[in-house]
Design an enzyme around this catalytic site. Structure first.
Site, PDB file in Angstrom:
ATOM      1  CG  ASP A   6      -1.672   1.282   1.424  1.00 41.06           C
ATOM      2  OD1 ASP A   6      -1.782   2.063   0.458  1.00 41.06           O
ATOM      3  OD2 ASP A   6      -2.170   1.511   2.556  1.00 41.06           O
ATOM      4  N   GLY A   8       1.202   5.053  -0.258  1.00 41.21           N
ATOM      5  CA  GLY A   8       0.506   6.337  -0.182  1.00 41.21           C
ATOM      6  C   GLY A   8       1.451   7.465  -0.561  1.00 41.21           C
ATOM      7  CB  THR A  10       2.934  10.341   3.738  1.00 36.68           C
ATOM      8  OG1 THR A  10       2.167  11.497   3.405  1.00 36.68           O
ATOM      9  CG2 THR A  10       3.956  10.692   4.810  1.00 36.68           C
ATOM     10  CB  VAL A  13       2.262  -0.057   4.588  1.00 37.15           C
ATOM     11  CG1 VAL A  13       2.179  -1.143   5.647  1.00 37.15           C
ATOM     12  CG2 VAL A  13       2.220   1.325   5.238  1.00 37.15           C
ATOM     13  CG  ASP A 109      -6.084   5.595  -1.547  1.00 36.25           C
ATOM     14  OD1 ASP A 109      -6.453   5.823  -2.712  1.00 36.25           O
ATOM     15  OD2 ASP A 109      -5.948   6.497  -0.690  1.00 36.25           O
ATOM     16  NE  ARG A 110     -11.398   8.522  -2.450  1.00 37.74           N
ATOM     17  CZ  ARG A 110     -12.083   9.580  -2.874  1.00 37.74           C
ATOM     18  NH1 ARG A 110     -11.873  10.062  -4.084  1.00 37.74           N
ATOM     19  NH2 ARG A 110     -12.984  10.128  -2.100  1.00 37.74           N
ATOM     20  CB  THR A 132      -0.936  12.365   1.880  1.00 34.83           C
ATOM     21  OG1 THR A 132       0.008  11.318   2.095  1.00 34.83           O
ATOM     22  CG2 THR A 132      -0.227  13.647   1.520  1.00 34.83           C
ATOM     23  CB  THR A 184       2.128  30.367  19.233  1.00 36.45           C
ATOM     24  OG1 THR A 184       2.330  31.710  19.671  1.00 36.45           O
ATOM     25  CG2 THR A 184       2.001  30.330  17.726  1.00 36.45           C
TER      26      THR A 184
HETATM   27  N1  LIG Z   1      -0.238   7.725  14.720  1.00 39.28           N
HETATM   28  C1  LIG Z   1       0.185   8.817  14.058  1.00 39.28           C
HETATM   29  N2  LIG Z   1       0.559   9.934  14.725  1.00 39.28           N
HETATM   30  C2  LIG Z   1       0.979  11.049  14.051  1.00 39.28           C
HETATM   31  N3  LIG Z   1       1.047  11.129  12.722  1.00 39.28           N
HETATM   32  C3  LIG Z   1       0.698  10.055  12.037  1.00 39.28           C
HETATM   33  C4  LIG Z   1       0.248   8.851  12.634  1.00 39.28           C
HETATM   34  N4  LIG Z   1      -0.054   7.959  11.654  1.00 39.28           N
HETATM   35  C5  LIG Z   1       0.206   8.581  10.495  1.00 39.28           C
HETATM   36  N5  LIG Z   1       0.640   9.828  10.719  1.00 39.28           N
HETATM   37  C6  LIG Z   1       1.012  10.809   9.729  1.00 39.28           C
HETATM   38  O1  LIG Z   1      -0.103  11.011   8.911  1.00 39.28           O
HETATM   39  C7  LIG Z   1       0.311  11.267   7.575  1.00 39.28           C
HETATM   40  C8  LIG Z   1      -0.321  10.295   6.644  1.00 39.28           C
HETATM   41  O2  LIG Z   1       0.037   8.995   6.994  1.00 39.28           O
HETATM   42  P1  LIG Z   1      -0.250   7.742   6.071  1.00 39.28           P
HETATM   43  O3  LIG Z   1      -1.522   7.101   6.515  1.00 39.28           O
HETATM   44  O4  LIG Z   1       0.950   6.874   6.082  1.00 39.28           O
HETATM   45  O5  LIG Z   1      -0.454   8.469   4.660  1.00 39.28           O
HETATM   46  P2  LIG Z   1      -0.401   7.945   3.176  1.00 39.28           P
HETATM   47  O6  LIG Z   1      -1.185   6.643   3.118  1.00 39.28           O
HETATM   48  O7  LIG Z   1      -1.041   9.043   2.390  1.00 39.28           O
HETATM   49  O8  LIG Z   1       1.039   7.747   2.820  1.00 39.28           O
HETATM   50  C9  LIG Z   1       1.824  11.166   7.561  1.00 39.28           C
HETATM   51  O9  LIG Z   1       2.341  12.467   7.620  1.00 39.28           O
HETATM   52  C10 LIG Z   1       2.132  10.380   8.826  1.00 39.28           C
HETATM   53  O10 LIG Z   1       3.395  10.714   9.350  1.00 39.28           O
HETATM   54  C1  LIG Z   2      -7.277  11.047  -2.503  1.00 41.66           C
HETATM   55  C2  LIG Z   2      -5.856  10.496  -2.580  1.00 41.66           C
HETATM   56  C3  LIG Z   2      -4.869  11.613  -2.899  1.00 41.66           C
HETATM   57  C4  LIG Z   2      -5.489   9.899  -1.206  1.00 41.66           C
HETATM   58  O1  LIG Z   2      -4.165   9.431  -1.255  1.00 41.66           O
HETATM   59  P1  LIG Z   2      -3.247   9.231   0.063  1.00 41.66           P
HETATM   60  O2  LIG Z   2      -3.568  10.324   0.999  1.00 41.66           O
HETATM   61  O3  LIG Z   2      -3.631   7.882   0.654  1.00 41.66           O
HETATM   62  O4  LIG Z   2      -1.860   9.201  -0.453  1.00 41.66           O
HETATM   63  C5  LIG Z   2      -5.783   9.330  -3.628  1.00 41.66           C
HETATM   64  O5  LIG Z   2      -6.796   8.426  -3.400  1.00 41.66           O
HETATM   65  C6  LIG Z   2      -5.855   9.837  -5.060  1.00 41.66           C
HETATM   66  O6  LIG Z   2      -4.869  10.290  -5.599  1.00 41.66           O
HETATM   67  N1  LIG Z   2      -7.052   9.725  -5.689  1.00 41.66           N
HETATM   68  C7  LIG Z   2      -7.278  10.098  -7.074  1.00 41.66           C
HETATM   69  C8  LIG Z   2      -8.545  10.873  -7.264  1.00 41.66           C
HETATM   70  C9  LIG Z   2      -9.802  10.192  -6.761  1.00 41.66           C
HETATM   71  O7  LIG Z   2      -9.747   9.207  -6.001  1.00 41.66           O
HETATM   72  O8  LIG Z   2     -10.910  10.650  -7.147  1.00 41.66           O
HETATM   73  K   LIG Z   3      -3.740   5.785   2.322  1.00 39.73           K
END
Ligand SMILES: Nc1ncnc2c1ncn2[C@@H]1O[C@H](COP(=O)(O)OP(=O)(O)O)[C@@H](O)[C@H]1O
Ligand SMILES: CC(C)(COP(=O)(O)O)[C@@H](O)C(=O)NCCC(=O)O
Ligand SMILES: [K+]
Length: 259
Positions: A6, A8, A10, A13, A109-110, A132, A184
């Site tokens: 998976d 993403g 960011t 996995v 992912d969706r 993200t 802040t």
């Molecule tokens: N338990 C957590 N605490 C703080 N930040 C988190 C946690 N889990 C994920 N994040 C943060 O949330 C963001 C998205 O994480 P992730 O689900 O891995 O995104 P993606 O699937 O888009 O790569 C990242 O910046 C990650 O560091």
């Molecule tokens: C919405 C998203 C950016 C989420 O991605 P992620 O945060 O998991 O990296 C991804 O599903 C995406 O690029 N979607 C394409 C447009 C759509 O689903 O309609």
């Molecule tokens: K994701």
């Protein structure tokens, strides 16, 4: 054995499965330039560290970053001798196709979240996924992904505030003690935390009103538990939802004779 990936925007996995049995999960940051050899060095180091005899025969990939797929394909081919299933590509079958505007490339992912939500809960679900982006994925009665909402992710919003306002520091997300911040950092934490609580409430309420049938709300992604403290935002939180969806899609393709 199955390797489900998976990827993403960011984090990336990897999760290893022996049939239905989960063996391990490995996490790294997403970089489109990471090579097949670099993936394998990282992967094999960790798998050996955990003492797992991983004999991978199948790979399935969901990637919201199209550019990483090339190197992951080379990785699968070179080290496991297999052609990966890539969710969202025409040769990867889905139990039910998405019902969206023609030409829309729905995030894989969706699609995986929708399949997993239907497998576990039946239809009429909205998935709230904190990645993200913070996305809301609506799953119809028959299990089809039928649309949703894309909002900026929590960390993205925090980072944008820090980047755009010279006097605002980078802050880590947490639940503030009070709504009215007296410094802040507390003010920013309050804005993000209560802002997202409001966003989740507001959007799920509006989705439910528009959908006009009872719906279950499933939270996923690392930050879901943080937002569930205090307010009843989700019916259930399932951290492994996307991965579960990948295993279901893989099994579906196998059962259909597509592998
Ligand atoms: N338990 C957590 N605490 C703080 N930040 C988190 C946690 N889990 C994920 N994040 C943060 O949330 C963001 C998205 O994480 P992730 O689900 O891995 O995104 P993606 O699937 O888009 O790569 C990242 O910046 C990650 O560091
Ligand atoms: C919405 C998203 C950016 C989420 O991605 P992620 O945060 O998991 O990296 C991804 O599903 C995406 O690029 N979607 C394409 C447009 C759509 O689903 O309609
Ligand atoms: K994701």
């Amino acid at each position: 054995m199955l390797l489900a990936i998976d990827c993403g925007n960011t984090n990336t996995v990897f999760s290893v499965w022996d049939g239905e049995k989960f063996l391990c999960t490995l996490r790294t940051s997403t970089h489109h330039a990471r090579t097949a050899d670099a993936y394998f060095t990282w992967y094999s180091t960790l798998v050996n560290h955990y003492g797992i005899k991983a004999d991978i025969s199948d790979v399935i990939i969901s990637s919201t970053v199209p550019r990483v797929v090339f190197n992951l394909r080379v990785f699968s081919d070179r080290f496991f001798g297999c052609r990966p299933l890539v969710v969202g590509k025409p040769d990867c079958l889905l139990p039910i196709p998405p019902r969206v505007d023609a030409g829309t490339a729905v995030g894989p992912d969706r699609l995986a979240n929708a399949v997993a939500a239907f497998d576990r809960h039946g239809g009429d679900v909205v998935v709230v996924d904190f990645g993200t982006a913070t996305n809301f994925d609506v799953v119809a009665e028959d299990g089809a992904y039928v649309g949703g909402v894309i909002a900026p992710g929590v960390n993205l919003s925090l980072e944008a505030l820090h980047q755009g306002a010279a006097a605002l520091p980078h802050v880590d997300i947490s639940q503030p003690e009070h709504v009215i911040g007296t410094n802040t950092v507390a003010c920013i934490q309050s804005g993000i935390f209560w802002g997202y609580v409001g966003l989740i409430h507001g959007i799920t309420d509006r989705i439910k009103a528009e959908y006009a049938r009872p719906m279950k709300v499933v939270g996923t992604g690392g930050l879901a538990p943080l937002f569930a403290t205090g307010e009843p935002l989700f019916d259930v939180i399932e951290d492994d939802l996307t991965m579960h969806g990948l295993t279901v899609i893989h099994k579906y393709n196998k059962d259909q004779g597509n592998l």
